[in-house]
Design a protein around this motif. Structure first.
Motif, PDB file in Angstrom:
ATOM      1  N   LEU A 179       0.828  -1.197   0.000  1.00  0.00           N
ATOM      2  CA  LEU A 179       0.000   0.000   0.000  1.00  0.00           C
ATOM      3  C   LEU A 179       0.865   1.251   0.000  1.00  0.00           C
ATOM      4  O   LEU A 179       1.987   1.235   0.516  1.00  0.00           O
ATOM      5  N   SER A 180       0.318   2.313  -0.528  1.00  0.00           N
ATOM      6  CA  SER A 180       0.981   3.616  -0.468  1.00  0.00           C
ATOM      7  C   SER A 180       0.835   4.148   0.954  1.00  0.00           C
ATOM      8  O   SER A 180      -0.020   3.666   1.722  1.00  0.00           O
ATOM      9  N   PRO A 181       1.640   5.147   1.331  1.00  0.00           N
ATOM     10  CA  PRO A 181       1.477   5.731   2.670  1.00  0.00           C
ATOM     11  C   PRO A 181       0.047   6.241   2.914  1.00  0.00           C
ATOM     12  O   PRO A 181      -0.485   6.073   4.007  1.00  0.00           O
ATOM     13  N   VAL A 203       4.078  -2.042   8.537  1.00  0.00           N
ATOM     14  CA  VAL A 203       3.478  -3.350   8.262  1.00  0.00           C
ATOM     15  C   VAL A 203       2.318  -3.585   9.227  1.00  0.00           C
ATOM     16  O   VAL A 203       2.384  -3.195  10.387  1.00  0.00           O
ATOM     17  N   LEU A 204       1.253  -4.161   8.711  1.00  0.00           N
ATOM     18  CA  LEU A 204       0.112  -4.571   9.527  1.00  0.00           C
ATOM     19  C   LEU A 204      -0.228  -6.002   9.148  1.00  0.00           C
ATOM     20  O   LEU A 204      -0.178  -6.368   7.965  1.00  0.00           O
ATOM     21  N   ASP A 263       7.399   2.516   1.390  1.00  0.00           N
ATOM     22  CA  ASP A 263       8.006   3.821   1.689  1.00  0.00           C
ATOM     23  C   ASP A 263       8.350   3.950   3.168  1.00  0.00           C
ATOM     24  O   ASP A 263       9.449   4.353   3.538  1.00  0.00           O
ATOM     25  N   THR A 264       7.401   3.611   4.022  1.00  0.00           N
ATOM     26  CA  THR A 264       7.623   3.719   5.462  1.00  0.00           C
ATOM     27  C   THR A 264       8.663   2.707   5.931  1.00  0.00           C
ATOM     28  O   THR A 264       9.543   3.036   6.738  1.00  0.00           O
ATOM     29  N   ALA A 265       8.578   1.484   5.421  1.00  0.00           N
ATOM     30  CA  ALA A 265       9.544   0.452   5.814  1.00  0.00           C
ATOM     31  C   ALA A 265      10.966   0.861   5.450  1.00  0.00           C
ATOM     32  O   ALA A 265      11.894   0.663   6.236  1.00  0.00           O
ATOM     33  N   SER A 310      18.775  -2.526   5.901  1.00  0.00           N
ATOM     34  CA  SER A 310      18.952  -1.635   4.764  1.00  0.00           C
ATOM     35  C   SER A 310      17.936  -1.987   3.701  1.00  0.00           C
ATOM     36  O   SER A 310      17.213  -2.969   3.815  1.00  0.00           O
ATOM     37  N   LYS A 311      17.883  -1.185   2.646  1.00  0.00           N
ATOM     38  CA  LYS A 311      16.923  -1.410   1.553  1.00  0.00           C
ATOM     39  C   LYS A 311      17.162  -2.731   0.876  1.00  0.00           C
ATOM     40  O   LYS A 311      18.183  -3.257   0.741  1.00  0.00           O
TER      41      LYS A 311
END
Length: 90
Positions: free
Chosen positions: A24-26, A60-61, A77-79, A89-90
């Motif tokens: 999902l997007s933010p 994450v949920l 994005d948040t992660a 890291s990414k």
């Protein structure tokens, strides 16, 4: 579902467990955060609902839908922004 993810899912939850994963997007994640409030617990590991502070989206949920199914929602994005907090890291 990728073969690696399927293998992990089967090891942890079993072959009969139906698991869906959505990115999902933010903005979308904040909507879910508001619709389904969850406890604030900064010490919880990834994969368990945690409440983002302020107007930030959760990373994450995880929602158990029944004894044999569940859903994981991820906000990339948040992660990515929070990864250094967990020495990742990414």
């Amino acid at each position: 579902m990728s073969p690696q993810f399927e293998k992990i899912k089967q090891l942890v939850l079993g072959k009969k467990y139906d698991l869906s994963v959505a990115f999902l997007s933010p903005t979308e994640m904040r909507k879910v955060d508001k619709k389904y409030p969850h406890p604030i617990n900064p010490d919880v590991s990834v994969g368990v609902p945690t409440k983002a502070s302020g107007n930030k989206a959760s990373n994450v949920l995880a929602f158990p839908l029944s004894d044999t199914s569940g859903e994981i929602l991820l906000c990339r994005d948040t992660a990515e922004k929070q990864a250094p907090l967990y020495h990742m890291s990414k």
